[in-house]
Design a protein around this motif. Sequence first.
Motif, short mmCIF file in Angstrom:
data_model
loop_
_atom_site.label_atom_id
_atom_site.label_comp_id
_atom_site.label_asym_id
_atom_site.label_seq_id
_atom_site.Cartn_x
_atom_site.Cartn_y
_atom_site.Cartn_z
N GLN A 1 -0.09 -0.01 -3.79
CA GLN A 1 0.91 -0.21 -4.83
C GLN A 1 2.27 0.27 -4.32
N ALA A 2 3.31 -0.52 -4.59
CA ALA A 2 4.64 -0.21 -4.09
C ALA A 2 5.13 1.14 -4.60
N ALA A 3 5.88 1.84 -3.78
CA ALA A 3 6.48 3.13 -4.14
C ALA A 3 5.44 4.18 -4.53
N THR A 4 4.34 4.23 -3.77
CA THR A 4 3.34 5.29 -3.98
C THR A 4 3.16 6.04 -2.67
N ILE A 5 2.55 7.25 -2.75
CA ILE A 5 2.30 7.99 -1.51
C ILE A 5 1.30 7.25 -0.64
N GLN A 6 0.40 6.49 -1.27
CA GLN A 6 -0.57 5.74 -0.47
C GLN A 6 0.11 4.66 0.37
N ALA A 7 1.05 3.95 -0.25
CA ALA A 7 1.77 2.92 0.49
C ALA A 7 2.54 3.54 1.65
N ALA A 8 3.14 4.70 1.39
CA ALA A 8 3.89 5.38 2.45
C ALA A 8 2.96 5.78 3.59
N HIS A 9 1.75 6.23 3.24
CA HIS A 9 0.79 6.65 4.26
C HIS A 9 0.36 5.46 5.12
N ALA B 1 -2.09 0.16 10.47
CA ALA B 1 -2.42 -1.01 9.66
C ALA B 1 -1.16 -1.68 9.13
N ALA B 2 -1.30 -2.98 8.82
CA ALA B 2 -0.19 -3.70 8.20
C ALA B 2 -0.30 -3.50 6.69
N LEU B 3 0.82 -3.16 6.06
CA LEU B 3 0.81 -2.87 4.63
C LEU B 3 1.28 -4.08 3.83
N PHE C 1 -5.90 0.85 -0.29
CA PHE C 1 -5.79 2.30 -0.16
C PHE C 1 -5.16 2.83 -1.44
N ALA C 2 -5.92 3.64 -2.18
CA ALA C 2 -5.43 4.14 -3.48
C ALA C 2 -6.11 5.44 -3.80
N PRO D 1 -12.04 9.83 3.19
CA PRO D 1 -10.97 10.09 2.24
C PRO D 1 -9.84 10.88 2.90
N VAL D 2 -8.59 10.64 2.46
CA VAL D 2 -7.43 11.30 3.05
C VAL D 2 -6.76 12.15 1.97
N PRO D 3 -6.64 13.47 2.18
CA PRO D 3 -5.92 14.27 1.19
C PRO D 3 -4.42 13.99 1.28
N LEU D 4 -3.82 13.65 0.15
CA LEU D 4 -2.39 13.29 0.14
C LEU D 4 -1.69 13.97 -1.02
N GLY D 5 -0.43 14.34 -0.84
CA GLY D 5 0.39 14.85 -1.93
C GLY D 5 0.06 16.27 -2.33
N ASP D 6 0.81 16.79 -3.27
CA ASP D 6 0.62 18.16 -3.72
C ASP D 6 0.09 18.19 -5.14
N GLY D 7 -0.79 17.28 -5.47
CA GLY D 7 -1.30 17.23 -6.82
C GLY D 7 -0.40 16.39 -7.70
N ILE D 8 -0.86 16.19 -8.94
CA ILE D 8 -0.10 15.39 -9.89
C ILE D 8 0.52 16.31 -10.92
N GLY D 9 1.80 16.11 -11.18
CA GLY D 9 2.47 16.94 -12.17
C GLY D 9 3.24 16.07 -13.14
N MET D 10 3.82 16.71 -14.15
CA MET D 10 4.62 15.97 -15.10
C MET D 10 6.05 15.93 -14.58
N GLY D 11 6.63 14.73 -14.54
CA GLY D 11 8.00 14.58 -14.05
C GLY D 11 9.01 14.78 -15.17
N LEU D 12 10.08 15.50 -14.87
CA LEU D 12 11.14 15.73 -15.86
C LEU D 12 12.50 15.61 -15.18
#
Lengths: 241, 294
Positions: A130-138, A144-146, A168-169, A191-202
């Motif tokens: 999915q566009a603009a996700t950490i998975q796409a960036a990875h 691989a071709a994205l 990849f998601a 599986p690939v560990p990515l990011g620092d967890g999910i938080g609420m954006g403000l």
Amino acid sequence: MKTLLTTAAALSLAASAALAQDVIRMGTEGAYPPYNFINDAGDVDGFEIELGNELCTRAELTCEWVTNDWDSIIPNLVSSNYDTIMAGMSITDERDEVIDFTQDYYPPTESAYVATSEDADWETGVVAGQAATIQAAHVAEGDAALIEFATPEETVAAVRNGEADAVFADYDYLKPLVDASGGELVFVGEPVPLGDGIGMGLRESDTELKETFDAAITSMKEDGTLNEMLVKWFGEDIGQY
Amino acid sequence: MPDCTDPASLEGLAWLACYLTTGKHMAFYGAFGTVLLLLAVTAPAALAFGFGGASLARSRIAPLAWIGKGYIAIVRGVPDIAFFLFFVIALDQAFEWARHQIRCGHWDQPIWQGNDFVVCPQAKLPLSTADQWIHEVYGFALAVLTFAIVFGAFAANVLYGAMRAVPRAQIETGHAYGMTEAQVFRRIVVPQMWVYALPGLSNLWMVLIKATPLLFLLGVEDIVYWARELGGTKTPQFTSYPHGDWRMWYFLGLLVFYLAFTRVSEVVLARVTARLTRGQATLAGEAQRKRAAA
């Protein structure tokens, strides 16, 4: 003069009343089960909705959910069209430059590859994200071709119809789909560990609201209710606090 | 009406009847109304913008003509998707900024704080205390305005061309009868320009019908959003009606809707053209006259 004064008094009353019952508008995508989705009745539902409502109860806030396209979800937040984002958004340095995050309410995630067969070429083939996700960036950093899609649904559809070798998601988004596919879809690779967890954006300027929600999340972590919710929506294997 | 409390036990038509009447499907059917309403409001609004733009562009006063021509050139040149993603946010901010200047004298914080756009609570549009339906109506109104501005620029170009296509001799005759510039415009140019504008305007109408999926970028949930949402794979954990990727069927439904709608539009436009052609100094008008005389 008298009318002026009463008007002014009425105005200031109205202003303080407005602040007292201020509604917090919570932005989400509504297309990413189990985090957030639209249920049969047409309402938003999912882990983040249940969690968000509980956080609002604890913080004594009135909250209202708003769905917004993923692509414009951050621009609309900084433009004050809603006040928070709870949309399975991983905390990353890149996003942290633009908006602020509360502490994570979902532990650092593992992302995974899914394909239609075990020997799919997820390392150097074509991988959907999915566009603009950490998975796409990875994927973009690897060999691989994205190919990017606007919605998670389309990334999985691309694998089913052969357009991509693998998707990849988030592991937790893919798992229900793999389980329900009756063997058509399988996990491949590690599986690939990515990011620092999910938080609420403000918004970065909204420090007070951030502290309020941070406190509510802490209280839910301490009394174990957050763990119960995680198990309810993601199963026993989920990482807990 | 079958009992829909336990869909897993149902089969065939009973299942389908329950499936097609879920709250989510009702929202989908309602979205057809949203789209039709948007078109009904946007088309005249865009025409008004177009008329204004075209009138300005042909003005003899240079600054007015620059405004009209600038509007046409800029809006036609900016890609729709960029326009719909960012212009609406900017428009909303402009409204809130203006309200902030009027209502928030006591406010001591800057409006721009880094990336953030923050006005005082009284200047919010709509107020954050407002009911959800007010937010939706406001979003819809922003959508109408944005569509009207974009399609208005194209309509302005069409009308500008149409105004110039009115035979010069007709206008000069008007002047010879002692009419003022405004009278010539009102009595000679405007009544005759429509027949020249109609082919271009009907193109625009057809494009407008199919541009409604852009609505979701503006936060309005239209039929394409719901078709994608309903057709997507549903796993048993999150719905009583699990199914595979059914997007094709939903989009097939949309295809039928759009084809039927554009067909009806074509029929109506053909009639309007015939009506506007009557008595005009064009080939088609002449042919009509001869047929009537024969």
